[in-house]
Structure formats: structure tokens, C-alpha cells
Design a protein around this motif. Structure first.
Motif, PDB file in Angstrom:
ATOM      1  N   ARG A 326      14.593   3.276  -4.363  1.00  9.32           N
ATOM      2  CA  ARG A 326      13.269   3.433  -3.754  1.00  9.32           C
ATOM      3  C   ARG A 326      12.620   2.087  -3.458  1.00  9.32           C
ATOM      4  O   ARG A 326      11.961   1.916  -2.416  1.00  9.32           O
ATOM      5  CB  ARG A 326      12.386   4.270  -4.673  1.00  9.32           C
ATOM      6  CG  ARG A 326      12.776   5.749  -4.691  1.00  9.32           C
ATOM      7  CD  ARG A 326      11.973   6.536  -5.713  1.00  9.32           C
ATOM      8  NE  ARG A 326      12.288   7.970  -5.631  1.00  9.32           N
ATOM      9  CZ  ARG A 326      11.928   8.857  -6.541  1.00  9.32           C
ATOM     10  NH1 ARG A 326      11.230   8.473  -7.611  1.00  9.32           N
ATOM     11  NH2 ARG A 326      12.244  10.127  -6.402  1.00  9.32           N
ATOM     12  N   LEU A 327      12.793   1.121  -4.358  1.00 12.22           N
ATOM     13  CA  LEU A 327      12.278  -0.216  -4.085  1.00 12.22           C
ATOM     14  C   LEU A 327      12.956  -0.809  -2.852  1.00 12.22           C
ATOM     15  O   LEU A 327      12.292  -1.421  -1.997  1.00 12.22           O
ATOM     16  CB  LEU A 327      12.500  -1.130  -5.290  1.00 12.22           C
ATOM     17  CG  LEU A 327      11.632  -0.866  -6.520  1.00 12.22           C
ATOM     18  CD1 LEU A 327      12.077  -1.767  -7.670  1.00 12.22           C
ATOM     19  CD2 LEU A 327      10.155  -1.099  -6.201  1.00 12.22           C
ATOM     20  N   ALA A 337      21.753  -2.710   0.776  1.00  6.15           N
ATOM     21  CA  ALA A 337      21.523  -2.739  -0.669  1.00  6.15           C
ATOM     22  C   ALA A 337      22.781  -2.274  -1.380  1.00  6.15           C
ATOM     23  O   ALA A 337      23.499  -1.402  -0.892  1.00  6.15           O
ATOM     24  CB  ALA A 337      20.328  -1.859  -1.062  1.00  6.15           C
ATOM     25  N   GLY A 338      23.027  -2.865  -2.552  1.00  5.33           N
ATOM     26  CA  GLY A 338      24.203  -2.512  -3.322  1.00  5.33           C
ATOM     27  C   GLY A 338      23.882  -2.309  -4.786  1.00  5.33           C
ATOM     28  O   GLY A 338      22.875  -2.809  -5.297  1.00  5.33           O
ATOM     29  N   ARG A 348      26.287   7.427  -7.547  1.00  6.51           N
ATOM     30  CA  ARG A 348      25.906   8.558  -6.699  1.00  6.51           C
ATOM     31  C   ARG A 348      24.396   8.623  -6.527  1.00  6.51           C
ATOM     32  O   ARG A 348      23.896   8.885  -5.420  1.00  6.51           O
ATOM     33  CB  ARG A 348      26.422   9.864  -7.301  1.00  6.51           C
ATOM     34  CG  ARG A 348      27.907  10.109  -7.136  1.00  6.51           C
ATOM     35  CD  ARG A 348      28.264  11.562  -7.436  1.00  6.51           C
ATOM     36  NE  ARG A 348      27.879  11.952  -8.783  1.00  6.51           N
ATOM     37  CZ  ARG A 348      28.655  11.844  -9.848  1.00  6.51           C
ATOM     38  NH1 ARG A 348      29.879  11.323  -9.715  1.00  6.51           N
ATOM     39  NH2 ARG A 348      28.250  12.230 -11.042  1.00  6.51           N
ATOM     40  N   GLU A 349      23.667   8.392  -7.592  1.00 11.42           N
ATOM     41  CA  GLU A 349      22.207   8.474  -7.526  1.00 11.42           C
ATOM     42  C   GLU A 349      21.646   7.392  -6.607  1.00 11.42           C
ATOM     43  O   GLU A 349      20.789   7.667  -5.756  1.00 11.42           O
ATOM     44  CB  GLU A 349      21.612   8.342  -8.929  1.00 11.42           C
ATOM     45  CG  GLU A 349      20.117   8.591  -8.981  1.00 11.42           C
ATOM     46  CD  GLU A 349      19.580   8.600 -10.395  1.00 11.42           C
ATOM     47  OE1 GLU A 349      18.485   9.152 -10.601  1.00 11.42           O
ATOM     48  OE2 GLU A 349      20.252   8.040 -11.303  1.00 11.42           O
ATOM     49  N   TYR A 354      19.384   5.693  -1.299  1.00 12.97           N
ATOM     50  CA  TYR A 354      19.128   4.548  -0.434  1.00 12.97           C
ATOM     51  C   TYR A 354      19.351   4.930   1.023  1.00 12.97           C
ATOM     52  O   TYR A 354      20.422   5.417   1.394  1.00 12.97           O
ATOM     53  CB  TYR A 354      20.015   3.362  -0.808  1.00 12.97           C
ATOM     54  CG  TYR A 354      19.786   2.165   0.089  1.00 12.97           C
ATOM     55  CD1 TYR A 354      18.530   1.569   0.150  1.00 12.97           C
ATOM     56  CD2 TYR A 354      20.802   1.655   0.882  1.00 12.97           C
ATOM     57  CE1 TYR A 354      18.296   0.485   0.984  1.00 12.97           C
ATOM     58  CE2 TYR A 354      20.580   0.569   1.715  1.00 12.97           C
ATOM     59  CZ  TYR A 354      19.333  -0.008   1.764  1.00 12.97           C
ATOM     60  OH  TYR A 354      19.114  -1.072   2.608  1.00 12.97           O
ATOM     61  N   ALA A 355      18.344   4.694   1.876  1.00 16.71           N
ATOM     62  CA  ALA A 355      18.396   5.138   3.271  1.00 16.71           C
ATOM     63  C   ALA A 355      18.620   4.008   4.256  1.00 16.71           C
ATOM     64  O   ALA A 355      18.512   4.202   5.463  1.00 16.71           O
ATOM     65  CB  ALA A 355      17.090   5.862   3.624  1.00 16.71           C
TER      66      ALA A 355
END
Length: 415
Positions: A326-327, A337-338, A348-349, A354-355
Motif C-alpha cells: 500500500r505504501l 516494487a519488490g 502472494r500478499e 501491489y498495482a
């Protein structure tokens, strides 16, 4: 001549010549690309001499180290550019036509790919991008009008005059199909996005605010854009991360500081934050400064665009994979982002939440690059959160879709 007319004249010339690319067989296009590669390798000195002039002027003007690194060419970088051109030439072109379905009555529906015509490109002072974009346009059958940052103009002129144009001519293609704006100053960038009848699509990449401003001007003028204004990679170290992998990925993400996909924001699970923060600072010192809480800047502030403090990484705690994702979604550009973790559930979460454009598990965000991901150069990375080309934009994205209904028994006549 007024800068608007300079750009319009270049666009008209590219438009008149673009038909030679659109009508050319794939083997002719690929021979032109191989010709560019040969010229980069056979006669590097005029290009390197022009680049030395650019670098000397940039150093005298106080350009930062990361930006100088992007500007500088040497024989190894020219060889890398040549290798990419040869690889691109070997890539199978996208099919011009494919059948979607039969409609009945002896008719079929086909999807046809057509060149845009003339595509503009405004990009940062990186000489290799001149060849990257020119080669993508040629491969896709489009003409182009290119405009680079003034700091790289001498290098870009040398690359166009010594490599791109003569290789097109040697292959029997019209070298006027790809134009370079040779005027310095921001006015030519503004003019590039104000020619909807001549340049309907412009690729925008570079520093955040200037690129966003150009995108807004383009929208007002009725010009479509593929914009890459903001970057900054995010790496989240989970509570179940392998620390050897984590520190290797931190290093890999900072191998070059002036690029958009470098490590910009390091998030650490709150349970390990106090333990790992001193180790991160010790690992990065003295080359990289750490910005720790409380931050006097936005969490996703892009250090690559700050010439005075580019050698900086922001570090902050995160409550877990979902919070970290979310950040990354809310506080950064959404480039990449990784997560570093040995837990499949955590991965998985994070990846599910992450979009952004590129998502990575135990891998560096530096991989978000057309050549590294797709084995072809890119024109830029599109991070728009709407349907359309997203991620590294390559020649496959630079076409228009057309539906055609034709008699099924006459398909062979179209070949």
C-alpha cells in the motif's frame, strides 16, 4: 525560423518519408538496423568526440555524477548499443494481420496492425536513447521526430548523421523518415506536443515535473502521449527475508544512481527495522546516504531527480507485506516494487496488492527495462494506470489496430 515551424517542418519531412518504412519488407527494415550496428562499431570516433564535447560542457556546468554517467559514452557502451540493435533485428516482426473469427456468409473478421505515421519523442540527455527510439520507430514502420536534452545534442547529432540516417539510406529507405530537432531550449519540446495533425503521438520521458507539464500541454493540444515522468524503485525486506539476498538486492538496485528503476525507497518489516537499519547504513556508507524517519520529504521522493542529493535512499518501516504494498501504491510513482522473502504467503500478499507497473519477488527493480525484460530496446516505461501499453514500451506497442471484414476465400489475395 520560429521553433514551432522548425518542428512542423521536421514533422512534414518525416511524414513524407515514413511511407518508405511502412511499405518496406521486414528484411529491409532489419538490414537497416544491422547497418546501424555496424556503423556504431566501425567508426566510433566521431560519436565519441561529440560526446566528449557534451560531457566537458556538462561538467563545466556542474552536472551531477549520476546524470554525467547517463550522458557519457565509451566504446563499451557503443558496443552494447550495437548488440541491442542486432538483437532487435533478429526479433520476428509482429504479424500485420490475424484472423479473429468467421462471421458467416463467407466473411472473416481480421485485426490489422498499421503504423501510426509519425511519432514524436522527447527524452532526457542520454545519447543511447536516440538510437533506442529511432530503432523502435524503424522496426515498427513509423517515422519520427526526436528531441533530446540540450546537454546531449552534439552526441545525438553525431548518432543521427553517422549511424541512423546513413544506415537507412544504405538499406534503400528514406533517411528523412527519422528527424532530430537540432535546436536547443525548451521551446522545441513545447512545439513537439503542439502538432496534432502532424505528430499525433509523442513519447515523453525525463524529469518528473517537466514531463508532466509537457503531457498537460499535449492533452490541451489534442496530442496523445506515452509519458514516463516519474520513477523510483521500492524494495521491501520482509520478516522472513534471506538477509544475504536482501543486501545483494540493495546493492544491485544502486549500481547506477541516475536511472528511474534504481532503489529509491527501502521498506523494512517493523519487527526487523531496529536490527537492520544500522546494518543498511553501514553497508551503504560512505557512497549512499540514508534518509531515515522522520522524513522532511514525501516518502516516495525520487532521489534520481535531485542532482544535489541523488546518492540517497529513503528507509522506512512497514507493518507487513500488505502495508508495504500500500505504501508503494500510494506514496510512489508506481513504477516498480519488490519483496525479499522466503515466505510464499508473504510474496502472494505483496504481489497481489501491489498495482504498479513492475512487481518483483527476490529480484531487483533494475530489471524493469525493455532490454532486460523483453530482450528488445524500449522507447520508455509507461506507468499510466489505465488500459493501454504499460511497462517498457517497445516497437510492438507503436501501431494502430484496425478491424477488417473480408471474404474468406480471398485472404490469399491480400498477401
Amino acid at each position: 525560423m520560429d521553433v514551432n515551424e522548425v518542428v512542423a517542418e521536421a514533422a512534414r519531412a518525416a511524414r513524407a518519408a515514413a511511407g518508405s518504412l511502412a511499405a518496406a519488407p521486414a528484411k529491409t527494415i532489419d538490414e537497416a538496423l544491422r547497418g546501424m550496428a555496424r556503423r556504431l562499431s566501425a567508426a566510433p570516433e566521431p560519436i565519441l568526440a561529440a560526446n566528449r564535447d557534451d560531457v566537458a560542457a556538462a561538467e563545466a556546468g556542474g552536472m551531477s555524477g549520476g546524470l554525467l554517467d547517463r550522458l557519457r559514452l565509451d566504446e563499451a557502451r557503443l558496443a552494447g548499443m550495437a548488440e541491442q540493435l542486432n538483437i532487435l533485428a533478429d526479433v520476428e516482426p509482429e504479424p500485420a494481420r490475424r484472423t479473429i473469427r468467421e462471421l458467416g456468409g463467407g466473411l472473416v473478421l481480421q485485426e490489422w496492425r498499421r503504423p501510426v505515421g509519425v511519432i514524436g519523442a522527447n527524452y532526457e540527455a542520454r545519447p543511447n536513447v536516440t538510437v533506442d527510439v529511432a530503432s523502435q520507430l524503424v522496426k515498427s514502420g513509423n517515422g519520427g521526430v526526436l528531441r533530446t536534452g540540450s546537454a546531449a545534442l552534439a552526441s545525438a547529432i553525431a548518432l543521427m548523421d553517422e549511424v541512423v540516417a546513413p544506415a537507412l539510406a544504405d538499406a534503400g529507405l528514406d533517411p528523412a523518415a527519422v528527424q532530430l530537432i537540432r535546436a536547443r531550449g525548451r521551446g522545441s519540446a513545447d512545439a513537439l506536443v503542439a502538432q496534432p495533425g502532424l505528430i499525433p503521438l509523442v513519447i515523453l520521458r525525463g524529469s518528473g515535473e517537466s514531463t508532466r507539464t509537457l503531457a498537460e500541454k499535449a492533452a490541451l493540444a489534442g496530442v496523445r502521449t506515452l509519458a514516463h515522468a516519474d520513477g523510483g524503485g521500492v524494495l521491501y525486506i520482509d520478516s522472513e527475508a534471506d538477509l544475504e539476498k536482501a543486501f545483494a538486492l540493495i546493492g544491485a538496485g544502486l549500481d547506477r544512481l541516475g536511472v528511474c528503476n534504481r532503489l529509491n525507497l527501502l521498506l523494512i518489516h517493523r519487527d526487523r527495522y531496529d536490527e537492520l537499519l544500522p546494518r543498511v547504513e553501514a553497508e551503504l556508507a560512505p557512497r549512499i546516504a540514508v534518509s531515515r524517519p522522520p522524513h522532511e520529504h514525501p516518502l516516495g521522493y525520487e532521489w534520481a531527480l535531485d542532482s544535489d542529493r541523488e546518492a540517497t535512499v529513503t528507509v522506512a518501516p512497514a507493518d507487513g507485506p500488505l502495508h508495504a504494498a500500500r505504501l508503494a501504491n500510494d506514496e510512489t510513482s508506481g513504477l516498480a516494487a519488490g519483496i525479499v522473502t522466503e515466505s510464499a504467503a508473504a510474496a502472494r500478499e505483496f504481489l497481489g496488492a501491489y498495482a504498479g507497473t513492475g512487481a518483483f519477488w527476490n529480484a531487483t527493480t533494475r530489471l524493469l527495462d525493455g532490454f532486460k525484460l523483453l530482450n528488445v530496446p524500449e522507447t520508455g516505461i509507461n506507468i499510466d494506470r489505465v488500459p493501454g501499453p504499460r511497462g517498457p514500451v517497445t516497437f510492438r506497442d507503436l501501431s494502430l489496430r484496425q478491424y477488417a471484414v473480408v471474404p474468406a476465400d480471398r485472404l490469399a489475395d491480400l498477401d
